[in-house]
Design an enzyme around this catalytic site. Structure first.
Site, mmCIF file in Angstrom:
data_model
loop_
_atom_site.group_PDB
_atom_site.id
_atom_site.type_symbol
_atom_site.label_atom_id
_atom_site.label_comp_id
_atom_site.label_asym_id
_atom_site.label_seq_id
_atom_site.Cartn_x
_atom_site.Cartn_y
_atom_site.Cartn_z
ATOM 1 N N GLY A 199 0.753 -1.154 0.095
ATOM 2 C CA GLY A 199 0.115 -0.139 -0.072
ATOM 3 C C GLY A 199 0.827 1.305 0.064
ATOM 4 N N GLY B 168 3.317 5.005 4.649
ATOM 5 C CA GLY B 168 3.014 5.760 5.910
ATOM 6 C C GLY B 168 1.730 5.353 6.491
ATOM 7 C CB ILE B 169 -1.115 2.962 5.443
ATOM 8 C CG1 ILE B 169 -1.515 3.840 4.413
ATOM 9 C CG2 ILE B 169 -2.188 2.198 5.768
ATOM 10 C CD1 ILE B 169 -2.210 3.249 3.199
ATOM 11 N N GLY B 170 0.952 2.401 7.980
ATOM 12 C CA GLY B 170 1.092 1.714 9.174
ATOM 13 C C GLY B 170 1.241 0.090 8.810
ATOM 14 C CD GLU C 71 9.187 0.094 4.161
ATOM 15 O OE1 GLU C 71 8.424 0.278 2.980
ATOM 16 O OE2 GLU C 71 9.436 0.652 4.999
ATOM 17 C CE1 TYR D 84 8.767 12.386 -1.130
ATOM 18 C CE2 TYR D 84 10.188 10.604 -0.030
ATOM 19 C CZ TYR D 84 8.947 10.835 -0.376
ATOM 20 O OH TYR D 84 8.087 10.137 -0.167
ATOM 21 C CD GLN E 4 10.383 3.614 -7.925
ATOM 22 O OE1 GLN E 4 10.244 4.727 -7.678
ATOM 23 N NE2 GLN E 4 10.352 2.711 -7.010
ATOM 24 C CG PHE F 42 13.056 2.921 -3.960
ATOM 25 C CD1 PHE F 42 12.947 2.668 -2.493
ATOM 26 C CD2 PHE F 42 13.151 3.839 -4.482
ATOM 27 C CE1 PHE F 42 12.931 4.020 -1.895
ATOM 28 C CE2 PHE F 42 13.058 5.225 -3.810
ATOM 29 C CZ PHE F 42 12.796 5.224 -2.521
ATOM 30 C CG PHE G 179 6.281 3.410 -5.069
ATOM 31 C CD1 PHE G 179 6.480 4.508 -4.058
ATOM 32 C CD2 PHE G 179 5.486 2.360 -4.246
ATOM 33 C CE1 PHE G 179 5.982 4.576 -2.932
ATOM 34 C CE2 PHE G 179 5.218 2.407 -3.208
ATOM 35 C CZ PHE G 179 5.329 3.458 -2.141
#
Length: 352
Positions: free
Chosen positions: A32, A35-37, A60, A78, A102, A105, A148
């Site tokens: 997802g 930062g959602i958890g 991760e 960023y 990318q 990642f 992403f």
């Protein structure tokens, strides 16, 4: 990471020769928008041993991104967008640098997937089978190879050429994969991002909106494929993806999960772009082969959605409640032990 692989001496045949002890494995990819958890949920699931079975958590690969090499990938991607927006970096140069970051990642996810996929076992079992071992992975390779990059493409941060190159690296998922796409209301999502304040990470509302839409597209794609349809079904009637499509895809919750999605609700729709079509508007065969491959690689993924608006323990319980609906595979004790060693090593090396 919780309890180890179920103990016990390997059974013996009638002749007294040890036989390969079988182990039922459920593997879950938590995925997802960032930062959602999901990471907290995965750790809680492992510490509490989801469903009563030993649970291994693969986090991760944060160290791989931030400290193992000379460049911090999270800060770098960023910073590239900031330099572009400030006029200090040409758009084309920024797109190339973004594609480079990318790809970095995705490297540890591809390595981990290659190492573990042969250990899952080849026989898919009936849903609801009680697992002997549960595996929880913090993201599937589809995140860094498809989702992403697709968001970056829709935002104008990456080219279609770079997106196609990334999509081609997605590994084929063996039978029995379960991906849980985590969701959260926007207000709470932003609050959690501000609370964690990860170094180098920025709260980019447009990126978050686009990622939310892309993950809805992923869920719809898996539903679409599970229904027996293929990307060619309805392709001719599908409008060409253009600037209006890209703009819509960057608007908060412009896409939603569909129980019976159409082709336009899936990831395949964003690939109907002039760059991949000939003068007649027909997709070139080489690009059609790429979409065929994407379809085959995603077909074995069982997709679920989970709202993570509760406490960490409640969020873990939400995911655990899906276990009876999940696919499992039959492996052996040696493979399960190898997975445990891999989880311990990955946790030790990837933490920052």
């Amino acid at each position: 990471m919780a309890a180890c692989v179920p103990p016990g001496e390997a059974p013996r045949s009638a002749s007294g020769t040890p036989t390969r002890r079988q182990v039922t494995i459920v593997r879950i990819y938590l995925d997802g928008v960032y930062g959602i958890g999901k990471s907290t949920t995965g750790r809680v699931m492992a510490s509490a041993a989801s469903g009563g079975s030993p649970t291994l958590y693969f986090p991760e690969p944060m160290a791989y991104w931030r400290t193992l090499f000379e460049t911090d990938v999270i800060s770098g991607i960023y910073d590239t967008q900031n330099r572009k927006q400030q006029g200090n970096l040409a758009v084309d140069d920024a797109a190339l640098i973004t594609a480079h970051y990318q790809s970095r990642f995705t490297t540890p996810y591809l390595i981990l997937h290659d190492h573990t996929c042969t250990l899952f076992g080849g026989n898919s079992l009936q849903r609801g089978t009680q697992p002997d071992l549960t595996l929880v992975f913090d993201r599937h390779p589809v995140a860094s190879t498809v989702c992403f990059p697709a968001a970056r493409y829709l935002l104008g941060d990456m080219s279609m050429c770079a997106l196609m190159a990334m999509v081609a690296t997605l590994p084929r998922e063996p039978q029995g994969g379960n991906i849980v796409v985590t969701t959260l209301n926007v207000e709470e999502h932003i609050r959690r991002l501000r609370t964690r304040a990860r170094i180098g990470e920025q709260i980019d509302i447009t990126l978050i909106a686009t990622l939310r839409n892309v993950y809805f597209m992923l869920v719809n794609t898996c539903h679409f494929l599970r229904s027996g349809r293929v990307w060619r079904d309805g392709w001719g009637e599908l409008p060409t993806s253009c600037g209006a499509y890209k703009h819509r895809a960057t608007q908060m919750d412009a896409f939603q999960e569909r129980v019976s999605p159409e082709l336009g609700d899936t990831l395949f729709a964003l690939f109907k772009t002039q760059e991949l079509l000939d003068d007649r508007g027909v997709i070139l065969e080489v690009h059609a082969w790429a979409l065929d491959a994407l379809m085959l690689k995603l077909r074995n993924l069982n997709v679920f959605s989970a709202d993570l608006s509760g406490t960490p323990r409640q969020c873990a319980a939400v995911v655990e409640s899906l276990l009876p609906l999940m696919s499992s595979t039959l492996s052996d004790f040696d493979s399960a032990s190898a997975l445990e060693r891999a989880a311990r090593t990955f946790n030790a090396e990837m933490g920052v």
